[in-house]
Design a protein around this motif. Structure first.
Motif, PDB file in Angstrom:
ATOM      1  N   LEU A 323       0.822  -1.208   0.000  1.00 28.68           N
ATOM      2  CA  LEU A 323       0.000   0.000   0.000  1.00 28.68           C
ATOM      3  C   LEU A 323       0.859   1.263   0.000  1.00 28.68           C
ATOM      4  O   LEU A 323       0.378   2.343  -0.344  1.00 28.68           O
ATOM      5  CB  LEU A 323      -0.962  -0.001   1.193  1.00 28.68           C
ATOM      6  N   LEU A 324       2.127   1.158   0.364  1.00 29.21           N
ATOM      7  CA  LEU A 324       3.048   2.290   0.299  1.00 29.21           C
ATOM      8  C   LEU A 324       3.847   2.294  -1.003  1.00 29.21           C
ATOM      9  O   LEU A 324       4.733   3.133  -1.184  1.00 29.21           O
ATOM     10  CB  LEU A 324       4.037   2.264   1.474  1.00 29.21           C
ATOM     11  N   ARG A 325       3.518   1.365  -1.897  1.00 30.90           N
ATOM     12  CA  ARG A 325       4.283   1.223  -3.141  1.00 30.90           C
ATOM     13  C   ARG A 325       3.340   1.133  -4.338  1.00 30.90           C
ATOM     14  O   ARG A 325       3.344   0.157  -5.066  1.00 30.90           O
ATOM     15  CB  ARG A 325       5.181  -0.017  -3.044  1.00 30.90           C
ATOM     16  N   ARG A 326       2.558   2.156  -4.512  1.00 26.87           N
ATOM     17  CA  ARG A 326       1.594   2.175  -5.603  1.00 26.87           C
ATOM     18  C   ARG A 326       2.295   2.514  -6.918  1.00 26.87           C
ATOM     19  O   ARG A 326       3.417   3.028  -6.935  1.00 26.87           O
ATOM     20  CB  ARG A 326       0.480   3.176  -5.310  1.00 26.87           C
ATOM     21  N   ASP A 327       1.604   2.220  -8.009  1.00 23.02           N
ATOM     22  CA  ASP A 327       2.138   2.500  -9.341  1.00 23.02           C
ATOM     23  C   ASP A 327       1.100   3.310 -10.117  1.00 23.02           C
ATOM     24  O   ASP A 327       0.039   2.769 -10.463  1.00 23.02           O
ATOM     25  CB  ASP A 327       2.449   1.186 -10.070  1.00 23.02           C
ATOM     26  N   PRO A 328       1.367   4.593 -10.392  1.00 21.11           N
ATOM     27  CA  PRO A 328       2.553   5.375 -10.018  1.00 21.11           C
ATOM     28  C   PRO A 328       2.555   5.669  -8.530  1.00 21.11           C
ATOM     29  O   PRO A 328       1.509   5.602  -7.877  1.00 21.11           O
ATOM     30  CB  PRO A 328       2.411   6.647 -10.847  1.00 21.11           C
ATOM     31  N   PRO A 329       3.705   6.027  -7.988  1.00 21.62           N
ATOM     32  CA  PRO A 329       3.808   6.203  -6.530  1.00 21.62           C
ATOM     33  C   PRO A 329       3.063   7.441  -6.047  1.00 21.62           C
ATOM     34  O   PRO A 329       2.907   8.422  -6.784  1.00 21.62           O
ATOM     35  CB  PRO A 329       5.318   6.341  -6.305  1.00 21.62           C
ATOM     36  N   ASP A 330       2.582   7.379  -4.823  1.00 23.08           N
ATOM     37  CA  ASP A 330       2.025   8.569  -4.179  1.00 23.08           C
ATOM     38  C   ASP A 330       3.137   9.598  -4.025  1.00 23.08           C
ATOM     39  O   ASP A 330       4.248   9.267  -3.600  1.00 23.08           O
ATOM     40  CB  ASP A 330       1.446   8.212  -2.806  1.00 23.08           C
ATOM     41  N   ARG A 331       2.841  10.843  -4.340  1.00 22.10           N
ATOM     42  CA  ARG A 331       3.864  11.890  -4.390  1.00 22.10           C
ATOM     43  C   ARG A 331       4.616  12.058  -3.069  1.00 22.10           C
ATOM     44  O   ARG A 331       5.824  12.301  -3.064  1.00 22.10           O
ATOM     45  CB  ARG A 331       3.229  13.220  -4.786  1.00 22.10           C
ATOM     46  N   TYR A 332       3.937  11.909  -1.958  1.00 25.06           N
ATOM     47  CA  TYR A 332       4.552  12.240  -0.666  1.00 25.06           C
ATOM     48  C   TYR A 332       5.055  11.017   0.095  1.00 25.06           C
ATOM     49  O   TYR A 332       5.458  11.143   1.252  1.00 25.06           O
ATOM     50  CB  TYR A 332       3.545  13.020   0.188  1.00 25.06           C
ATOM     51  N   VAL A 333       5.040   9.850  -0.550  1.00 31.21           N
ATOM     52  CA  VAL A 333       5.486   8.616   0.097  1.00 31.21           C
ATOM     53  C   VAL A 333       6.819   8.180  -0.498  1.00 31.21           C
ATOM     54  O   VAL A 333       6.924   7.980  -1.718  1.00 31.21           O
ATOM     55  CB  VAL A 333       4.445   7.489  -0.072  1.00 31.21           C
ATOM     56  N   PHE A 334       7.821   8.012   0.369  1.00 31.95           N
ATOM     57  CA  PHE A 334       9.130   7.521  -0.063  1.00 31.95           C
ATOM     58  C   PHE A 334       9.545   6.377   0.861  1.00 31.95           C
ATOM     59  O   PHE A 334       9.408   6.476   2.085  1.00 31.95           O
ATOM     60  CB  PHE A 334      10.184   8.629  -0.009  1.00 31.95           C
TER      61      PHE A 334
END
Length: 584
Positions: A323-334
């Motif tokens: 859930l923290l590794r979406r495609d494309p990634p969430d802008r504020y999650v690293f």
């Protein structure tokens, strides 16, 4: 009308104050002219000058000329203290040099007009200056002088100190600087040091830019929501130690562009129902700039949406959940670390290709929540790739979060018809130790593997309490190098840990926290002094092939918010020490 001589005789009373030579009736009065007609004044005598001045002054004041004023004007110069008779020599025919100017014949004969005009101007100027000084004193007394003075200069009366700075070392000309309009003084009772609005300290360069939450001239605050109590407390404590070690090292080196890094903690007990409160506490009360190192997948299910709704950074969470590794990634999650899917995929391939097991001989022991689901999904993916069929054929053994109740899982394992030779475990350390304890005697040759979230050091300690045979052979996949290696980053981590937390042994979880914190610091360095979340996101996305001595390069990009995909293999020996193993 009497002559000037008669007028003088009628006012002999005031001559009593004049010197002896002036009172002498036989002395030549050079200021009187007998040839002047009655009612006329000499052009340049004292009386004419005084009268003309008074007429002019009274005309400006719009009032009629008062004859009494003329008399007072004639007498005014003589109000000075005259010399005593004893001060004059008896045989002196001329007045001494110190006689009053008003009685000096030379002055009476030819009074220069220019000095008198300048004198009047000087008097007016003096009165104006005195009025300004009086007004200034009145403003000082009432406390209004600073605000009025700032209004004259066009400055703001804001409490915040206006600090002279140059953004990015760029010199600003006076045309480039725009001063804000004057505002009334703030009535906020809080000290300036606690005011979140003090962040915009550079007026010229940042006018119109809103203040950045959690960032002051001297500090950047990050928050961590993690378990510091309960069954998973060691994971939260170790993650905090690692991040704090990275922060302490940079703070001792001067901080990031002069700002110190501060880590604020909140205990969610590894319970999602508490995570909503801890996230709100860190955001509203602690005013953090972003989040780093949050622990757990079920808690991330609650915490992540909270951060995204507020466009806050969610960095380096201690979880490999999808859930923290979406495609494309969430802008504020690293993310720094590899995912659970990558860990379980690596270990399934190891079991099949290196240890020679069939996919149907592999089962999964997992926590019954999003954490366990992520690990199980990785195993299913690897099974499909290896031709092992769909996920319905995989035996999944569950237990409930924050418990060590594994009896149902053990019963299902014993009831399974196909012999199981390896179990991929996605638990926390206490549940893992309890499951191994209850199944080791039933399956002496069983291969146990765990993902990194288990807490490697704590798991080893738990198993060694049971006995060496429980620890020997247990595999744990890692997302950082071995803590006993001599990699550059590992050595720096150990040095910092010993300095700031003496007596605390190195740990894989705290090492991951240190690495995540160090990667974040690299992004902060690239932003520059003018920090906000959007600029930090853009700076992190410029990190390419960043070599910090891990043995794996760190890279981010607009479509890649996971820095590392590297998975290391470790295995416990009978002494409770991890040895590196090759998973390929």
């Amino acid at each position: 009308m009497s002559s000037p001589t008669d007028r003088t005789e009628k006012h002999d009373d005031h001559l009593a104050y004049a010197p002896k030579w002036a009172r002498d009736p036989h002395h030549e009065r050079t200021h009187e002219n007998p040839n002047i007609a009655e009612g006329e004044f000499p052009q340049h005598n004292e009386q004419s000058v005084l009268k003309e001045g008074l007429i002019s002054d009274q005309a400006r004041a719009h009032r009629p000329l008062d004859p009494a004023s003329l008399r007072e004007a004639r007498l005014a110069p003589r109000a000075r203290r005259p010399l005593a008779e004893g001060d004059l020599p008896e045989d002196s025919e001329r007045p001494p040099s110190r006689r009053p100017r008003s009685l000096d014949p030379e002055v009476l004969r030819e009074p220069p007009p220019a000095p008198r005009a300048l004198g009047r101007l000087a008097v007016l100027a003096g009165l104006a200056i005195a009025a300004l000084i009086g007004a200034a004193l009145a403003l000082f007394i009432t406390g209004k002088f600073p605000s009025e003075f700032n209004k004259v200069l066009g400055l703001s009366t804001d409490k915040s100190a206006v600090v002279s700075r140059f953004a990015d070392d760029t010199f600003k000309t006076s045309e480039q600087l725009s001063w804000p309009a004057a505002r009334p003084p703030s009535t906020d009772p809080r000290p300036i040091g606690e005011d979140s609005a003090r962040l915009a300290s550079v007026r010229g360069a940042s006018e119109g830019v809103p203040s950045t939450r959690g960032v002051t001239d001297n500090e950047i605050r990050f928050g961590i929501s993690a378990p510091f109590t309960g069954s998973a407390k060691e994971l939260g404590n170790q993650m905090k130690l690692g991040v704090q070690t990275a922060f302490n090292l940079i703070n001792d080196a001067g901080g990031i562009h002069g700002r110190q890094l501060k880590l604020v903690t909140a205990d969610d007990g590894y319970e999602p129902t508490r995570t909503a409160e801890t996230m709100q506490q860190l955001y509203e009360k602690e005013q953090v700039f972003g989040f780093i190192g949050n622990v757990g997948t079920p808690t991330a299910v609650v915490g992540l949406p909270y951060a995204l709704e507020r466009k806050m950074l969610f960095f380096g969470a201690f979880t490999g959940a999808s859930l923290l590794r979406r495609d494309p990634p969430d802008r504020y999650v690293f993310n720094y670390r590899a995912s659970y899917a990558e860990e379980t995929d690596a270990v399934v391939r190891y079991l099949v290709k290196v240890r020679g097991l069939r996919p149907d001989q592999i089962a999964v022991f997992a926590q019954q929540d999003a954490y366990g689901d992520s690990g199980f999904a990785g195993v299913a993916k690897a099974m499909r790739a290896l031709g092992g069929g769909d996920e319905s054929a995989i035996l999944r053994l569950n237990y409930k979060r924050n418990t060590v109740d594994v009896d149902d899982a053990v019963a299902r394992l014993r009831a399974h018809k196909i012999p199981i030779k390896a179990i991929v475990m996605v638990p926390t350390y206490r549940a893992a130790a309890k499951f191994i304890e209850k199944t080791r005697d039933l399956y002496p040759t069983m291969i146990y593997t765990n993902v990194s979230f288990v807490g490697s050091t704590t798991l080893a300690d738990e198993l060694m309490l049971l006995g060496p045979r429980y620890a020997n052979g247990v595999i744990v996949t890692q997302v950082v190098p071995a803590v006993d290696s001599y990699a550059s980053t590992v050595l720096k981590y150990k040095t910092g840990l010993a300095k700031y937390f003496p007596g605390v042994p190195p740990d894989y979880v705290s090492l991951e926290g240190y690495v995540a914190g160090s990667v974040l610091l690299e992004g902060l360095k690239r932003v520059g002094p003018q920090l906000d979340t959007e600029k930090l996101v853009e700076a992190l996305e410029t990190v390419r092939d960043f070599d910090m001595g891990l043995g794996a390069l760190i890279s981010f990009g607009p479509t890649e918010h996971q820095g590392s995909h590297k998975v290391w293999g470790t295995q416990l020996n009978e002494y409770g020490r991890y040895q590196a193993i090759d998973l390929q």
